[in-house]
Design an enzyme around this catalytic site. Structure first.
Site, short mmCIF file in Angstrom:
data_model
loop_
_atom_site.label_atom_id
_atom_site.label_comp_id
_atom_site.label_asym_id
_atom_site.label_seq_id
_atom_site.Cartn_x
_atom_site.Cartn_y
_atom_site.Cartn_z
N ASP A 226 39.96 42.83 23.84
CA ASP A 226 40.66 41.83 23.02
C ASP A 226 41.23 40.69 23.85
O ASP A 226 41.34 40.77 25.08
CB ASP A 226 41.84 42.48 22.31
CG ASP A 226 43.02 42.73 23.26
OD1 ASP A 226 42.79 43.35 24.33
OD2 ASP A 226 44.14 42.26 22.99
N LYS B 241 34.97 44.41 37.08
CA LYS B 241 35.03 42.99 37.45
C LYS B 241 34.93 42.84 38.95
O LYS B 241 35.53 43.61 39.70
CB LYS B 241 36.37 42.40 37.01
CG LYS B 241 36.27 41.51 35.80
CD LYS B 241 37.56 40.76 35.58
CE LYS B 241 37.68 40.39 34.13
NZ LYS B 241 38.91 39.65 33.83
N ARG C 85 38.19 42.20 19.12
CA ARG C 85 37.75 43.57 19.44
C ARG C 85 36.50 43.97 18.65
O ARG C 85 35.70 44.78 19.12
CB ARG C 85 38.86 44.58 19.11
CG ARG C 85 40.05 44.54 20.05
CD ARG C 85 40.89 45.81 19.88
NE ARG C 85 42.24 45.66 20.38
CZ ARG C 85 42.61 45.82 21.65
NH1 ARG C 85 41.70 46.13 22.54
NH2 ARG C 85 43.87 45.67 22.00
N GLY D 235 41.46 49.38 24.23
CA GLY D 235 40.22 48.71 24.60
C GLY D 235 38.98 49.57 24.64
O GLY D 235 37.87 49.09 24.49
N ASP E 3 39.74 46.09 36.41
CA ASP E 3 40.05 44.73 36.87
C ASP E 3 40.89 44.85 38.13
O ASP E 3 40.35 45.10 39.22
CB ASP E 3 40.75 43.98 35.73
CG ASP E 3 40.87 42.49 35.98
OD1 ASP E 3 40.74 42.08 37.15
OD2 ASP E 3 41.10 41.72 35.03
N PHE F 93 37.22 36.14 31.91
CA PHE F 93 37.88 36.94 30.88
C PHE F 93 36.89 37.21 29.75
O PHE F 93 36.36 36.28 29.15
CB PHE F 93 39.12 36.24 30.34
CG PHE F 93 40.02 37.21 29.62
CD1 PHE F 93 40.85 38.07 30.32
CD2 PHE F 93 39.98 37.30 28.23
CE1 PHE F 93 41.63 39.01 29.66
CE2 PHE F 93 40.76 38.23 27.56
CZ PHE F 93 41.59 39.07 28.28
N VAL F 94 36.65 38.49 29.50
CA VAL F 94 35.65 38.87 28.50
C VAL F 94 36.31 39.55 27.30
O VAL F 94 37.38 40.17 27.42
CB VAL F 94 34.58 39.81 29.11
CG1 VAL F 94 33.77 39.08 30.16
CG2 VAL F 94 35.22 41.06 29.70
N ASP G 186 37.91 50.67 29.38
CA ASP G 186 36.98 49.59 29.05
C ASP G 186 36.59 48.80 30.29
O ASP G 186 35.41 48.49 30.51
CB ASP G 186 37.56 48.67 27.97
CG ASP G 186 38.96 48.18 28.29
OD1 ASP G 186 39.53 48.57 29.34
OD2 ASP G 186 39.52 47.40 27.50
P1 XMP Z 1 43.64 46.45 35.39
O1 XMP Z 1 43.93 45.06 35.92
O2 XMP Z 1 44.87 47.30 35.37
O3 XMP Z 1 43.25 46.14 33.90
O4 XMP Z 1 42.46 47.09 36.06
C1 XMP Z 1 42.80 47.09 33.06
C2 XMP Z 1 43.09 46.67 31.63
O5 XMP Z 1 43.29 45.25 31.50
C3 XMP Z 1 42.61 44.74 30.39
N1 XMP Z 1 41.65 43.71 30.88
C4 XMP Z 1 40.91 42.93 30.11
N2 XMP Z 1 40.84 42.84 28.79
N3 XMP Z 1 39.21 41.16 28.98
C5 XMP Z 1 39.97 41.97 28.23
O6 XMP Z 1 39.87 41.89 27.00
C6 XMP Z 1 39.22 41.16 30.33
O7 XMP Z 1 38.48 40.41 30.97
C7 XMP Z 1 40.13 42.10 30.92
N4 XMP Z 1 40.41 42.41 32.19
C8 XMP Z 1 41.35 43.39 32.12
C9 XMP Z 1 41.93 45.93 29.75
O8 XMP Z 1 42.70 46.39 28.68
C10 XMP Z 1 41.89 47.00 30.81
O9 XMP Z 1 41.95 48.30 30.30
#
Ligand code: XMP
Length: 182
Positions: free
Chosen positions: A158, A130, A164, A43, A101, A151-152, A98
């Protein structure tokens, strides 16, 4: 592809302006330090390329490939796709991801680095944060933009490996999420 985007959050020009500011701060903070940047793939590949070309320091770059997501939900478990990590003993490590979350990905990587690497310091930099109640008490040291809990995709992010290459960051339509759902 474009028809699947509900709305654009950040156009490329806005992202690049923000990267100028972040790069300026990082350059100043690491000016006299041995820096290794570890980017979390896939990402962050566009983020890494655009950010680091704005950081005129003699840094080293490593990339880690991890996966945590299935569809639009975090699996809560991080899988490292490689066994070995670069030698960063005594060096200052800046993790690039990237999006922050749930925070589980960043926490798992920071823990592994802290126990295995011998790094002098470990900090983190995310393009997006987020606004959610995180499952773990973690925050990033450098943050590009705070975004709502949607969700972005785009600019490296992706959904099931698509979108991407969109040059901007946008919210994915619910119908596109349903259509691609496995
Ligand atoms: P966590 O939940 O572990 O997530 O903080 C980190 C990874 O989850 C993916 N991620 C997303 N990918 N849109 C995406 O395309 C989203 O809104 C999103 N939220 C989480 C991402 O790979 C990130 O590194």
């Amino acid at each position: 592809m474009v028809a699947d985007i509900a709305r654009v959050l950040y156009h490329e020009s806005t992202i690049l302006s923000r990267l100028d500011e972040m790069a300026h701060q990082i350059t100043s903070d690491y000016a006299d330090k041995e820096l290794t940047v570890v980017s979390i793939l896939n990402g962050s590949f566009i983020f890494m390329a655009d950010l680091l070309r704005r950081v005129p320091l003699p840094l080293q770059i490593d990339s880690w490939s991890v996966s945590s997501y299935h569809g639009t939900k975090s699996r809560g478990q991080i899988q490292f796709r490689q066994q070995t990590i670069a030698d960063v003993r005594g060096r200052h490590v800046l993790l690039l991801d990237d999006i922050l979350d749930s925070g589980l990905t960043l926490r798992a990587i920071q823990e592994r680095l802290a126990t295995e690497s011998g790094a002098a310091s470990i900090r983190s930099c995310v393009l997006l944060r987020k606004s959610v109640t995180r499952e773990t008490a973690i925050d990033a040291d450098y943050i590009g933009f705070d975004i709502p809990n949607e969700f972005v995709v785009g600019y490296g992010l992706d959904y099931n490996e698509q979108y991407r290459n969109l040059p901007y960051i946008g919210v994915l339509k619910e119908e596109a999420i349903r259509r691609h759902a496995r």
